[in-house]
Design an enzyme around this catalytic site. Structure first.
Site, mmCIF file in Angstrom:
data_model
loop_
_atom_site.group_PDB
_atom_site.id
_atom_site.type_symbol
_atom_site.label_atom_id
_atom_site.label_comp_id
_atom_site.label_asym_id
_atom_site.label_seq_id
_atom_site.Cartn_x
_atom_site.Cartn_y
_atom_site.Cartn_z
ATOM 1 C CE1 TYR A 168 7.553 3.054 12.215
ATOM 2 C CE2 TYR A 168 6.016 1.869 10.805
ATOM 3 C CZ TYR A 168 6.860 2.943 11.031
ATOM 4 O OH TYR A 168 7.028 3.893 10.041
ATOM 5 C CD GLU A 196 7.526 -9.392 24.943
ATOM 6 O OE1 GLU A 196 8.416 -8.758 24.369
ATOM 7 O OE2 GLU A 196 6.463 -9.733 24.380
ATOM 8 C CG HIS A 202 -0.681 -3.078 19.952
ATOM 9 N ND1 HIS A 202 0.333 -2.392 19.319
ATOM 10 C CD2 HIS A 202 -0.194 -4.317 20.229
ATOM 11 C CE1 HIS A 202 1.394 -3.180 19.214
ATOM 12 N NE2 HIS A 202 1.102 -4.351 19.746
ATOM 13 N NE ARG A 259 -1.046 -9.531 19.397
ATOM 14 C CZ ARG A 259 0.154 -9.091 19.772
ATOM 15 N NH1 ARG A 259 1.132 -9.951 20.032
ATOM 16 N NH2 ARG A 259 0.379 -7.802 19.901
ATOM 17 C CB SER A 296 1.321 -10.588 16.667
ATOM 18 O OG SER A 296 2.473 -9.898 17.104
ATOM 19 C CE LYS A 350 -3.934 1.614 2.738
ATOM 20 N NZ LYS A 350 -4.706 1.217 3.937
ATOM 21 N N GLY A 374 9.394 -8.916 20.069
ATOM 22 C CA GLY A 374 10.068 -10.109 19.577
ATOM 23 C C GLY A 374 9.085 -11.161 19.104
ATOM 24 C CG HIS A 432 1.008 -2.136 23.666
ATOM 25 N ND1 HIS A 432 1.679 -1.597 24.737
ATOM 26 C CD2 HIS A 432 1.776 -3.162 23.219
ATOM 27 C CE1 HIS A 432 2.804 -2.264 24.931
ATOM 28 N NE2 HIS A 432 2.882 -3.228 24.017
#
Length: 536
Positions: free
Chosen positions: A48, A121, A349, A384, A389, A38, A52, A242
């Site tokens: 971005y 995380e 997010h 999630r 992801s 796009k 990880g 987020h």
């Protein structure tokens, strides 16, 4: 104006992040591929991504543990088969990336037997996040795009918007997907791309909200196009916010990775006191939905503009080694994170729902696949888990590619698809109307369909959406397409799907928190919407 092009390939991949580029590279040794981007190749959510990619590389960890952590984070709504499939294929997918040249951080100096530095995380019971400092997405994106640009069987079309999928219904052919109409932003005209198979890898729809961590292109294009083509969507009510985006007028929704909290960063009120230990036993390492609601609650309770994230207990050397991008960005804004806490707010997010697919990434429409954030695979459930992801992008890109190749040569792409008809439209002299509608949509979605919802807010949102849809339909019928018009059309469609899904869920689960129904229902069921003939 040059004549409208008619591109042909075996596979048309719409989207140029980790999902799209991995799909293209997995296919290109065997078939011809067109990748539609796009904007510039780098301008997607992958580039971005900071944190990880989750996979089991620690001998004290296990796939079974990764499965259970994912199921727990998903608040009872994950598809266990999808979770098992993804986590079981995680290490192979990461090994492919490593062999492609992605330089994940290592400990020790023996490069012949690499031992990777693993972050922990939120929601993870072990350290299992491979990362390239705090710019993992950039390392993945730049590595993959370099290989894509060098491959003789891959053609890249930059600055092209997908307008609509070309279905059998549209061209009087058998049911299936035969390509897509593309808006060439350089030539400002709609062109045709035909293919044996089409892969949607267009990312999510967080731009539907006023505040988002995503780049501008995340406007739900693939979800909206698939819906108009007759595909079902699932779990669109689950939008992940987020918890920690940098709150600063010049930060442009700069994300502060969850790995900061994995390395001990604490969330504090403006007076310096902690609060997460009062919301969850894992405190700062609780799942994202819990942390985002806690920050939202404290901001509203105190009337505060933001909360604060504090990692000043770590040394400057540690911070510069593990979080160089964040350290540099904050320093540019006058914040020395080795001494001062970072002001943070939640921001939209990740789209946990999407176009319904199976484990081969097939949608309801023959010949159409969906990979990455655009898809609902069942992996994420109602929330999630961090760093699953990019993993989903890799695993399902490989699955889609293998399934496509298993089908053999098949029929050639159609060469006689009708060109886009612009004979009855004119150039718009009212572009400002699109801008007004754009801002109105994103603002009321933030206010009415955000972190905390009510039935009344959802009803108000749906009413506003229906008014906008009529305006956009009239506008779309009379004027030539533009980037803003195409994105607005798709965002309003996705907004409707989000609201209708949210209205149908009479409980609070994961990312969907509604004050009218604060309790869990005894049985967790996904929300599936199926378009009828009048929708297409």
């Amino acid at each position: 104006m040059e004549p409208a092009a008619n591109y042909q390939s075996d596979v048309l991949v719409i989207g140029s992040g980790a999902a799209g580029l991995t799909t293209a590279l997995q296919l290109a040794d065997h078939v011809s591929v067109i990748v539609v981007s796009k904007g510039p190749l780098t301008e997607g959510s992958t580039y971005y991504a900071q944190g990880g990619i989750a996979a089991v590389f620690d001998e004290n960890d296990s796939v079974e543990s990764h499965i259970e952590d994912t199921l727990n984070a998903g608040a009872g709504l994950c598809d266990r088969d999808a979770v098992k499939f993804t986590t079981s294929n995680a290490r192979d997918a990461l090994q492919w990336l490593i062999e492609a040249g992605v330089g994940f951080d290592q400990v020790g100096s023996d490069k012949s037997k690499p031992e990777y530095h693993l972050n922990r995380e939120g929601g993870h019971s072990h350290r299992r996040i491979l990362h390239a400092a705090d710019a993992t997405g950039r390392a993945v994106q730049t590595t993959l795009q370099e290989k894509v640009l060098q491959h003789p069987n891959i053609t890249v079309l930059e600055r092209f918007n997908a307008v609509d999928l070309i279905t059998g219904q549209r061209i009087n052919k058998a049911n299936g997907c035969y390509g897509a109409y593309l808006w060439n932003r350089k030539q400002e005209q709609v062109e045709t791309a035909s293919a044996r198979y089409v892969v949607l890898a267009t990312g999510g729809a967080s731009k539907v909200y006023q505040y988002t961590s995503n780049p501008d292109i995340a406007s739900g294009d693939g979800i909206a196009m698939a819906w108009r083509a007759g595909c079902s969507v699932t779990n669109m009510e689950f939008n992940q916010f987020h918890p920690t985006c940098l709150f600063h007028p010049n930060a442009h929704s700069f994300l502060l990775t969850e790995a900061l909290r994995g390395e001990g960063a604490l969330l504090r009120r403006p007076d310096g006191s902690r609060f997460m230990d009062g919301f969850h036993e894992l405190a700062e390492l609780a799942p994202r939905d819990v942390v985002a609601r806690a920050i939202d609650y404290e901001m509203k309770r105190l009337g505060a503009d933001c909360m604060y994230l504090d990692i000043s207990h770590q040394s400057v050397e540690f911070i510069q080694q593990h979080f160089p991008t964040i350290y540099k960005k904050c320093l540019e804004l006058g914040i020395d994170i080795s001494k001062d806490p970072m002001p943070v707010v939640p921001a939209a997010h990740y789209t946990c729902g999407g176009v319904t697919t199976n484990l081969n990434a097939e949608t309801d429409l023959p010949g159409l696949y969906a990979v990455g954030e655009v898809a609902y695979t069942g992996l994420h459930g109602a929330n999630r888990m961090a760093s699953n992801s990019l993993l989903e992008c890799l695993v399902f890109a490989r699955a889609a590619s293998q399934h496509i190749l298993s089908k053999g040569p098949g029929a050639a792409p159609l060469s006689n698809i009708p060109a886009w008809d612009e004979s009855k439209v004119s150039n718009s002299d009212e572009e400002v109307v699109i801008q007004h509608n754009w801002h109105e949509l994103r603002l009321f979605m933030w206010d009415y369909v955000g972190i905390v919802r009510t039935s009344k807010r959802l009803e108000r949102a749906l009413h506003r959406i229906q008014l906008l849809q009529q305006e956009i339909s009239d506008y779309y019928s009379n004027f030539r397409v533009s980037n803003n018009l195409l994105e607005l059309r798709n965002l309003v469609q996705v907004a409707e799907l989000i609201v209708r899904s949210a209205m149908s869920r009479k409980e609070s689960r994961g990312l969907h928190y509604i004050l009218d129904y604060p309790e869990l229902l005894p049985q967790a069921k996904p929300t599936r919407l199926i378009p009828d003939a009048t929708t297409r």
